[in-house]
Motif scaffolding. Structure first.
Motif, PDB file in Angstrom:
ATOM      1  N   GLY A  78      10.933   1.938  15.538  1.00  0.00           N
ATOM      2  CA  GLY A  78      10.376   1.840  14.199  1.00  0.00           C
ATOM      3  C   GLY A  78      10.991   0.645  13.501  1.00  0.00           C
ATOM      4  O   GLY A  78      12.190   0.402  13.636  1.00  0.00           O
ATOM      5  N   MET A  79      10.188  -0.103  12.773  1.00  0.00           N
ATOM      6  CA  MET A  79      10.714  -1.315  12.137  1.00  0.00           C
ATOM      7  C   MET A  79      10.264  -1.398  10.690  1.00  0.00           C
ATOM      8  O   MET A  79       9.105  -1.134  10.361  1.00  0.00           O
ATOM      9  CB  MET A  79      10.267  -2.563  12.890  1.00  0.00           C
ATOM     10  N   VAL A  80      11.206  -1.759   9.825  1.00  0.00           N
ATOM     11  CA  VAL A  80      10.930  -1.969   8.402  1.00  0.00           C
ATOM     12  C   VAL A  80      11.274  -3.420   8.081  1.00  0.00           C
ATOM     13  O   VAL A  80      12.379  -3.878   8.360  1.00  0.00           O
ATOM     14  CB  VAL A  80      11.761  -1.019   7.526  1.00  0.00           C
ATOM     15  N   PHE A  81      10.317  -4.124   7.475  1.00  0.00           N
ATOM     16  CA  PHE A  81      10.475  -5.548   7.201  1.00  0.00           C
ATOM     17  C   PHE A  81      10.905  -5.796   5.760  1.00  0.00           C
ATOM     18  O   PHE A  81      10.809  -4.922   4.898  1.00  0.00           O
ATOM     19  CB  PHE A  81       9.160  -6.283   7.466  1.00  0.00           C
ATOM     20  N   GLN A  82      11.355  -7.020   5.508  1.00  0.00           N
ATOM     21  CA  GLN A  82      11.716  -7.428   4.152  1.00  0.00           C
ATOM     22  C   GLN A  82      10.493  -7.359   3.241  1.00  0.00           C
ATOM     23  O   GLN A  82      10.557  -6.811   2.142  1.00  0.00           O
ATOM     24  CB  GLN A  82      12.279  -8.848   4.169  1.00  0.00           C
ATOM     25  N   ALA A  83       9.372  -7.928   3.701  1.00  0.00           N
ATOM     26  CA  ALA A  83       8.101  -7.777   3.005  1.00  0.00           C
ATOM     27  C   ALA A  83       7.531  -6.432   3.467  1.00  0.00           C
ATOM     28  O   ALA A  83       7.450  -6.177   4.662  1.00  0.00           O
ATOM     29  CB  ALA A  83       7.160  -8.910   3.375  1.00  0.00           C
ATOM     30  N   TYR A  84       7.159  -5.583   2.544  1.00  0.00           N
ATOM     31  CA  TYR A  84       6.873  -4.186   2.858  1.00  0.00           C
ATOM     32  C   TYR A  84       5.814  -4.011   3.948  1.00  0.00           C
ATOM     33  O   TYR A  84       5.829  -3.046   4.699  1.00  0.00           O
ATOM     34  CB  TYR A  84       6.448  -3.451   1.590  1.00  0.00           C
ATOM     35  N   ALA A  85       4.875  -4.970   4.036  1.00  0.00           N
ATOM     36  CA  ALA A  85       3.864  -4.982   5.102  1.00  0.00           C
ATOM     37  C   ALA A  85       3.024  -3.714   5.132  1.00  0.00           C
ATOM     38  O   ALA A  85       2.627  -3.232   6.199  1.00  0.00           O
ATOM     39  CB  ALA A  85       4.539  -5.199   6.467  1.00  0.00           C
ATOM     40  N   LEU A  86       2.748  -3.157   3.954  1.00  0.00           N
ATOM     41  CA  LEU A  86       1.850  -2.003   3.879  1.00  0.00           C
ATOM     42  C   LEU A  86       0.404  -2.486   3.911  1.00  0.00           C
ATOM     43  O   LEU A  86       0.098  -3.600   3.496  1.00  0.00           O
ATOM     44  CB  LEU A  86       2.101  -1.210   2.593  1.00  0.00           C
ATOM     45  N   PHE A  87      -0.483  -1.644   4.403  1.00  0.00           N
ATOM     46  CA  PHE A  87      -1.908  -1.992   4.425  1.00  0.00           C
ATOM     47  C   PHE A  87      -2.480  -1.793   3.023  1.00  0.00           C
ATOM     48  O   PHE A  87      -2.505  -0.661   2.513  1.00  0.00           O
ATOM     49  CB  PHE A  87      -2.642  -1.114   5.435  1.00  0.00           C
ATOM     50  N   PRO A  88      -2.942  -2.859   2.372  1.00  0.00           N
ATOM     51  CA  PRO A  88      -3.370  -2.747   0.964  1.00  0.00           C
ATOM     52  C   PRO A  88      -4.608  -1.883   0.765  1.00  0.00           C
ATOM     53  O   PRO A  88      -4.822  -1.353  -0.323  1.00  0.00           O
ATOM     54  CB  PRO A  88      -3.640  -4.202   0.565  1.00  0.00           C
ATOM     55  N   ASN A  89      -5.425  -1.745   1.839  1.00  0.00           N
ATOM     56  CA  ASN A  89      -6.661  -0.961   1.724  1.00  0.00           C
ATOM     57  C   ASN A  89      -6.456   0.503   2.084  1.00  0.00           C
ATOM     58  O   ASN A  89      -7.422   1.273   2.147  1.00  0.00           O
ATOM     59  CB  ASN A  89      -7.735  -1.563   2.633  1.00  0.00           C
ATOM     60  N   MET A  90      -5.200   0.910   2.347  1.00  0.00           N
ATOM     61  CA  MET A  90      -4.891   2.301   2.680  1.00  0.00           C
ATOM     62  C   MET A  90      -3.984   2.898   1.620  1.00  0.00           C
ATOM     63  O   MET A  90      -3.092   2.217   1.103  1.00  0.00           O
ATOM     64  CB  MET A  90      -4.194   2.400   4.037  1.00  0.00           C
ATOM     65  N   ASN A  91      -4.208   4.181   1.318  1.00  0.00           N
ATOM     66  CA  ASN A  91      -3.293   4.833   0.383  1.00  0.00           C
ATOM     67  C   ASN A  91      -1.988   5.184   1.088  1.00  0.00           C
ATOM     68  O   ASN A  91      -1.816   4.932   2.283  1.00  0.00           O
ATOM     69  CB  ASN A  91      -3.954   6.056  -0.258  1.00  0.00           C
ATOM     70  N   VAL A  92      -1.073   5.785   0.355  1.00  0.00           N
ATOM     71  CA  VAL A  92       0.254   6.101   0.898  1.00  0.00           C
ATOM     72  C   VAL A  92       0.140   7.014   2.112  1.00  0.00           C
ATOM     73  O   VAL A  92       0.777   6.777   3.151  1.00  0.00           O
ATOM     74  CB  VAL A  92       1.124   6.757  -0.198  1.00  0.00           C
ATOM     75  N   HIS A  93      -0.653   8.047   2.015  1.00  0.00           N
ATOM     76  CA  HIS A  93      -0.829   8.984   3.142  1.00  0.00           C
ATOM     77  C   HIS A  93      -1.272   8.257   4.390  1.00  0.00           C
ATOM     78  O   HIS A  93      -0.706   8.429   5.478  1.00  0.00           O
ATOM     79  CB  HIS A  93      -1.846  10.063   2.764  1.00  0.00           C
ATOM     80  N   ASP A  94      -2.303   7.412   4.260  1.00  0.00           N
ATOM     81  CA  ASP A  94      -2.864   6.743   5.433  1.00  0.00           C
ATOM     82  C   ASP A  94      -1.926   5.671   5.990  1.00  0.00           C
ATOM     83  O   ASP A  94      -1.917   5.418   7.195  1.00  0.00           O
ATOM     84  CB  ASP A  94      -4.225   6.126   5.089  1.00  0.00           C
ATOM     85  N   ASN A  95      -1.151   5.041   5.120  1.00  0.00           N
ATOM     86  CA  ASN A  95      -0.154   4.081   5.611  1.00  0.00           C
ATOM     87  C   ASN A  95       0.877   4.778   6.490  1.00  0.00           C
ATOM     88  O   ASN A  95       1.208   4.295   7.573  1.00  0.00           O
ATOM     89  CB  ASN A  95       0.536   3.389   4.431  1.00  0.00           C
TER      90      ASN A  95
END
Length: 353
Positions: A78-95
């Motif tokens: 599992g990797m967490v980046f400095q830039a959050y890299a979340l999918f902007p078209n997905m809500n929190v649940h789907d991310n």
């Protein structure tokens, strides 16, 4: 073999070698921070563990399995980046659910796991929000939950807090450490912030020009730096230049004054130059202060830092900083005042190159 074993890892980009013969074993459930300035090789090592970069030499094993032939999506990481890299078209649940969907888990399994992860990061009430509706700290929590949702063997964190303000950064690093300990997951954390590394790590790797200058616990890294670089990079430290007077008894001369170290000086002879390190908090000018070593000097300046007052003292050609607690009932020394700095000989460390 350690749970995460890196052996003789090397990496070159063209003619430039950025990681040199790196060796380290990380135990299961251990939290290890790679600390160093930009360009020291810490993120490159992290990317090689993740599979985003291919080592020029060496091997990486996780739980006894060679990762060399595996692509990033084939490694249980599992990797967490400095830039959050979340999918902007997905809500929190789907991310958070994204990796689970890719893995082919059923909807009930996904929903159950996402609920667990959002509970872990205390954001259950924001499951339907989109990234643009979240604060930076909340977005980074979601990125952490997404990385953990797939139950990785190793969690990699690439400067995940550097984009946040100071107060949020402190709060979130404590949460990350708490979650890591709760899950018992092997974690590698990359940072250039020494306070972060010292506060949450089991061990720290201090990187310098592609090499590990020192690997040790936060206590070891701070109190017994192995090299001049570690001494100067981690914490505030006085580097004092002196001359060896008598190596057999640890006698050195600083600013024309002879003092004795707590141990003999090995590998040196009389007249040799020597670099010594002293933490600002180790010295005191208070009347009756304890310490078997005394250095008279003259105050150059003082700086009010809130809970402490940092004073600079000239001893010969050296400027030595020392910290005193901010006591409203005590008048701090002023520039030009002659004082005597007292400290324990054991706190004066010989710095090897």
């Amino acid at each position: 073999m350690a749970f995460l074993q890196l052996t003789n890892i090397q990496k070159s980009f063209g003619p430039v070698q950025v990681v040199h013969n790196f060796d380290m074993g990380i135990d299961k459930g251990e939290f290890v921070s790679f600390l160093g300035p930009s360009g020291c090789g810490k993120t490159t090592i992290l990317r090689m563990i993740a599979g985003f970069e291919t080592p020029s030499g060496g091997t990486i094993f996780i739980d006894g399995k060679d990762q060399g032939a595996l692509k990033p999506n084939q490694r249980n990481i599992g990797m967490v980046f400095q830039a959050y890299a979340l999918f902007p078209n997905m809500n929190v649940h789907d991310n958070v659910a994204f990796g689970l969907k890719v893995a082919g888990d059923s909807k009930p399994e996904i929903d159950k796991r996402v609920k667990q992860m959002l509970g872990l990061i205390k954001l259950e009430h924001l499951a339907d929000r989109f990234p643009y509706q979240l604060s930076g700290g909340q977005q980074q929590r979601v990125a952490l939950a997404r990385a953990l949702a797939v139950k990785p063997q190793v969690l990699l964190l690439d400067e995940p807090l550097s984009a946040l303000d100071a107060k949020i950064r402190v709060s979130l690093r404590e949460e990350i450490r708490q979650i890591q300990q709760q899950l018992g997951i092997t974690t590698v954390f990359v940072t250039h912030d020494q306070e972060e590394a010292l506060s949450i790590s089991d061990r720290i790797v201090v990187m310098n020009a592609g090499r590990a200058d020192q690997i040790g616990t936060p206590f070891e890294i701070y109190n017994t730096p192995a090299t001049r670089f570690v001494a100067s990079f981690v914490g505030t430290l006085n580097i004092i230049e002196g001359k060896v007077a008598d190596p057999a008894i640890g006698a050195v001369t600083i600013g024309g004054q002879q003092i004795s170290l707590s141990e003999p000086i090995t590998g040196a002879k009389g007249g040799d130059s020597i670099s010594l390190a002293l933490r600002p908090e180790a010295g005191s000018i208070a009347e009756g202060a304890r310490g078997d070593t005394a250095l008279p000097g003259k105050v150059v300046s003082r700086s009010f830092l809130g809970s402490v007052i940092r004073t600079k003292l000239r001893v010969g050609e050296d400027i030595i900083s020392f910290d005193m607690f901010n006591d409203p009932g005590m008048i701090p020394p002023v520039a030009g005042e002659s004082v005597t700095l007292r400290f324990a000989a054991k706190d004066l460390l010989v710095i090897r190159e």
